[in-house]
Scaffold this motif. Structure first.
Motif, PDB file in Angstrom:
ATOM      1  N   SER A 127       0.652  -1.244   0.003  1.00  0.00           N
ATOM      2  CA  SER A 127      -0.190  -0.031  -0.033  1.00  0.00           C
ATOM      3  C   SER A 127       0.903   1.073   0.056  1.00  0.00           C
ATOM      4  N   ILE A 128       2.107   1.171   0.809  1.00  0.00           N
ATOM      5  CA  ILE A 128       2.887   2.307   0.672  1.00  0.00           C
ATOM      6  C   ILE A 128       3.655   2.636  -0.548  1.00  0.00           C
ATOM      7  N   ALA A 129       3.741   1.435  -1.301  1.00  0.00           N
ATOM      8  CA  ALA A 129       4.604   1.722  -2.460  1.00  0.00           C
ATOM      9  C   ALA A 129       3.652   2.310  -3.639  1.00  0.00           C
ATOM     10  N   ALA A 130       2.229   1.638  -3.645  1.00  0.00           N
ATOM     11  CA  ALA A 130       1.357   2.105  -4.594  1.00  0.00           C
ATOM     12  C   ALA A 130       1.025   3.691  -4.535  1.00  0.00           C
ATOM     13  N   PHE A 131       0.863   3.888  -3.100  1.00  0.00           N
ATOM     14  CA  PHE A 131       0.492   5.399  -2.792  1.00  0.00           C
ATOM     15  C   PHE A 131       1.674   6.340  -3.418  1.00  0.00           C
ATOM     16  N   GLY A 132       2.844   6.065  -2.828  1.00  0.00           N
ATOM     17  CA  GLY A 132       3.951   6.905  -3.195  1.00  0.00           C
ATOM     18  C   GLY A 132       4.405   6.856  -4.815  1.00  0.00           C
ATOM     19  N   GLY A 133       4.122   5.527  -5.419  1.00  0.00           N
ATOM     20  CA  GLY A 133       4.522   5.346  -6.872  1.00  0.00           C
ATOM     21  C   GLY A 133       3.822   6.204  -7.604  1.00  0.00           C
ATOM     22  N   MET A 134       2.247   6.308  -7.419  1.00  0.00           N
ATOM     23  CA  MET A 134       1.551   6.835  -8.157  1.00  0.00           C
ATOM     24  C   MET A 134       1.483   8.439  -8.258  1.00  0.00           C
ATOM     25  N   PHE A 135       1.981   8.982  -6.730  1.00  0.00           N
ATOM     26  CA  PHE A 135       2.172  10.409  -6.622  1.00  0.00           C
ATOM     27  C   PHE A 135       3.213  10.950  -7.501  1.00  0.00           C
ATOM     28  N   LEU A 136       4.362   9.973  -7.264  1.00  0.00           N
ATOM     29  CA  LEU A 136       5.583  10.271  -8.137  1.00  0.00           C
ATOM     30  C   LEU A 136       5.459  10.195  -9.632  1.00  0.00           C
ATOM     31  N   LEU A 137       4.659   9.112  -9.871  1.00  0.00           N
ATOM     32  CA  LEU A 137       4.658   9.015 -11.282  1.00  0.00           C
ATOM     33  C   LEU A 137       3.905  10.071 -12.068  1.00  0.00           C
ATOM     34  N   MET A 138       2.795  10.607 -11.353  1.00  0.00           N
ATOM     35  CA  MET A 138       2.119  11.843 -11.887  1.00  0.00           C
ATOM     36  C   MET A 138       3.084  13.111 -12.056  1.00  0.00           C
TER      37      MET A 138
ATOM     38  N   ALA B 299      -4.586   9.036 -17.458  1.00  0.00           N
ATOM     39  CA  ALA B 299      -4.812   7.744 -18.350  1.00  0.00           C
ATOM     40  C   ALA B 299      -3.729   6.768 -18.113  1.00  0.00           C
ATOM     41  N   ILE B 300      -2.619   7.244 -18.422  1.00  0.00           N
ATOM     42  CA  ILE B 300      -1.355   6.417 -18.394  1.00  0.00           C
ATOM     43  C   ILE B 300      -0.994   6.025 -16.954  1.00  0.00           C
ATOM     44  N   ALA B 301      -1.304   6.980 -15.933  1.00  0.00           N
ATOM     45  CA  ALA B 301      -1.142   6.648 -14.721  1.00  0.00           C
ATOM     46  C   ALA B 301      -1.968   5.424 -14.094  1.00  0.00           C
ATOM     47  N   LEU B 302      -3.288   5.489 -14.386  1.00  0.00           N
ATOM     48  CA  LEU B 302      -4.333   4.653 -14.323  1.00  0.00           C
ATOM     49  C   LEU B 302      -3.849   3.245 -14.842  1.00  0.00           C
ATOM     50  N   GLY B 303      -3.472   3.584 -16.073  1.00  0.00           N
ATOM     51  CA  GLY B 303      -3.272   2.080 -16.559  1.00  0.00           C
ATOM     52  C   GLY B 303      -2.070   1.455 -16.031  1.00  0.00           C
ATOM     53  N   VAL B 304      -0.977   2.019 -15.689  1.00  0.00           N
ATOM     54  CA  VAL B 304       0.028   1.534 -15.077  1.00  0.00           C
ATOM     55  C   VAL B 304      -0.212   1.044 -13.544  1.00  0.00           C
TER      56      VAL B 304
ATOM     57  N   GLY C  74      -3.767  -7.184  -4.769  1.00  0.00           N
ATOM     58  CA  GLY C  74      -4.282  -6.450  -5.688  1.00  0.00           C
ATOM     59  C   GLY C  74      -5.397  -5.497  -5.280  1.00  0.00           C
ATOM     60  N   GLU C  75      -6.386  -5.643  -4.627  1.00  0.00           N
ATOM     61  CA  GLU C  75      -7.231  -4.652  -4.067  1.00  0.00           C
ATOM     62  C   GLU C  75      -6.560  -3.583  -3.399  1.00  0.00           C
ATOM     63  N   THR C  76      -5.671  -3.893  -2.598  1.00  0.00           N
ATOM     64  CA  THR C  76      -4.928  -2.728  -1.571  1.00  0.00           C
ATOM     65  C   THR C  76      -4.053  -2.195  -2.523  1.00  0.00           C
ATOM     66  N   VAL C  77      -3.571  -2.715  -3.372  1.00  0.00           N
ATOM     67  CA  VAL C  77      -2.628  -1.684  -4.359  1.00  0.00           C
ATOM     68  C   VAL C  77      -3.562  -0.780  -5.299  1.00  0.00           C
ATOM     69  N   LEU C  78      -4.659  -1.101  -5.664  1.00  0.00           N
ATOM     70  CA  LEU C  78      -5.662  -0.314  -6.398  1.00  0.00           C
ATOM     71  C   LEU C  78      -6.085   0.975  -5.384  1.00  0.00           C
ATOM     72  N   ILE C  79      -6.603   0.589  -4.317  1.00  0.00           N
ATOM     73  CA  ILE C  79      -7.203   1.671  -3.489  1.00  0.00           C
ATOM     74  C   ILE C  79      -5.990   2.416  -3.051  1.00  0.00           C
ATOM     75  N   SER C  80      -4.802   2.003  -2.836  1.00  0.00           N
ATOM     76  CA  SER C  80      -3.793   2.903  -2.396  1.00  0.00           C
ATOM     77  C   SER C  80      -3.223   3.778  -3.454  1.00  0.00           C
ATOM     78  N   GLY C  81      -3.130   3.116  -4.642  1.00  0.00           N
ATOM     79  CA  GLY C  81      -2.769   3.922  -5.708  1.00  0.00           C
ATOM     80  C   GLY C  81      -3.687   5.133  -6.331  1.00  0.00           C
ATOM     81  N   ILE C  82      -5.163   4.792  -6.221  1.00  0.00           N
ATOM     82  CA  ILE C  82      -6.106   5.778  -6.501  1.00  0.00           C
ATOM     83  C   ILE C  82      -5.986   6.736  -5.513  1.00  0.00           C
ATOM     84  N   ALA C  83      -5.716   6.427  -4.134  1.00  0.00           N
ATOM     85  CA  ALA C  83      -5.675   7.516  -2.941  1.00  0.00           C
ATOM     86  C   ALA C  83      -4.451   8.602  -3.530  1.00  0.00           C
ATOM     87  N   GLY C  84      -3.232   7.943  -3.671  1.00  0.00           N
ATOM     88  CA  GLY C  84      -2.017   8.522  -4.066  1.00  0.00           C
ATOM     89  C   GLY C  84      -2.346   9.519  -5.332  1.00  0.00           C
TER      90      GLY C  84
END
Length: 381
Positions: free
Chosen positions: A118-129, A163-168, A191-201
């Motif tokens: 969950s930590i990696a998904a949140f931080g990864g999505m924020f930095l990717l954006m 769109a790209i970030a959501l695809g990743v 999978g569910e945890t990563v999706l929720i955390s990534g969307i939060a990021g």
């Protein structure tokens, strides 16, 4: 300039190392020193990006960044954040989480490891954006033209970065997250945890980044209007309007953006620190010292005008951000040594610095001029 900018960093270093010795002897001293170096090496790109934002803020907000911002960075992200993550992921109270951190360090480490997805998904999505919005922007000065020129054209498509970030994120949740690593070498479907955390990021980036960008644009508009009013005032003998209140709002949201950015950068440092120690006190001391140097370096880059003289540094830092975002997502399943993470950022920034030096030499040979105002397009290689 060095003492003025890094003075408090030197003081904090001395105090932190002294506290480490008092806490657990010279072994603790060595651990804190290593953690400090780890944090600085992993966060140099953070300092470069921060400097690009901080140079738009006045001296007052720069001081806020170095005082209140440091307290948030040290106590919030390096001390409170790991405890909060454990409390949320393990569904226990904050007091129990603190007790685990202080008295049951191995179990505490296991819980943090299990929360890594969950930590990696949140931080990864924020930095990717951050990386995507940078690379899709059309710029007068380009570093790697063969990459940046076509991407700038693609960037004209609305919401492409989202769109790209959501695809990743979707791909990560269906690949890395299905075999997320846990303590003891075990794996589980997150999978569910990563999706929720990534969307939060992603949502966090869009809210904080959007607000800071909005007020920054309003500030620029107000500054232009103020200049026009001052020119008119000189002719009529009347005073012009003030933009202090609007500037304060803009600075506040940029400060908030910087803190969220720092939080995302700190994830890999906090997780990597567990490879060195499970002691939350030593972790806070070491990473806190490193965070202080990163902030001082940010202010130094601003005051020296380094980003204006070496124009590709900001490009290199953003490429490092993109690399870190990918690494964070990959680490959901695979363990990657922190040395590799740090070297990727260092190499990219060193390359961009070298390209900037070559550019400056070429401009000087062609007739000189202000490097920061030469809005030329260059390959940088």
């Amino acid at each position: 300039m060095i003492l003025k900018t890094f003075g408090w960093s030197f003081v904090i270093t001395a105090v932190g190392l002294a506290l480490a010795v008092l806490y657990d002897g010279w072994t603790a001293f060595g651990i804190v020193a290593i953690l400090s170096i780890l944090e600085i090496s992993l966060s140099f790109d953070n300092a470069v990006v921060n400097a690009g934002i901080l140079k738009k803020m006045n001296a007052f907000w720069q001081k806020i960044f170095l005082t209140i911002g440091v307290l948030i960075a040290v106590f919030g992200m390096r001390l409170v954040f790991p405890v909060v993550i454990v409390a949320i992921s393990a569904k226990i109270g904050p007091i129990e989480a603190v007790n685990l951190a202080l008295n049951e360090k191995e179990h505490y480490k296991e819980l943090v490891t299990d929360a890594h997805a969950s930590i990696a998904a949140f931080g990864g999505m924020f930095l990717l954006m951050i990386f995507l919005d940078f690379i899709f922007e059309d710029r007068d000065i380009q570093w790697l033209r063969w990459i940046e020129r076509p991407l700038a054209k693609l960037g004209k498509v609305d919401m492409l970065s989202v769109a790209i970030a959501l695809g990743v994120l979707l791909v990560s949740s269906m690949t890395f997250a299905t075999h997320a690593h846990l303590h003891g070498g075990a794996h589980a479907d997150k999978g569910e945890t990563v999706l929720i955390s990534g969307i939060a990021g992603l949502i966090t980036y869009m809210i904080v980044g959007g607000l800071s960008g909005y007020f920054e644009d309003k500030l620029e508009e107000e500054e232009e209007a103020e200049l026009e009013a001052e020119e008119a005032a000189k002719k009529s003998g009347k005073g012009g309007a003030s933009a202090v209140l609007l500037a304060g709002k803009a600075a506040f949201f940029m400060f908030l953006y910087l803190e969220v950015l720092d939080a995302s950068f700190s994830f890999d440092g906090v997780i990597g620190a567990f490879a060195i120690t499970n002691d939350i006190v030593l972790m806070a001391l070491g990473l806190g010292i490193g965070a202080m140097y990163v902030r001082s370096l940010t202010v130094y880059l601003v005051r020296q005008g380094t980003l204006d003289d070496y124009v590709y540094l900001e490009h290199g830092a953003h490429y490092a951000i993109g690399a870190l975002a990918v690494i964070l997502l990959v680490t959901i399943q695979y363990e990657i040594n922190e040395v590799i993470t740090g070297l990727v950022g260092v190499v990219l920034i060193a390359w961009s610095f070298w390209s900037s030096v070559r550019r400056n030499k070429r401009i000087a040979a062609e007739g000189g001029g202000d490097f920061s105002e030469k809005a030329e397009v260059s390959t940088g290689v």
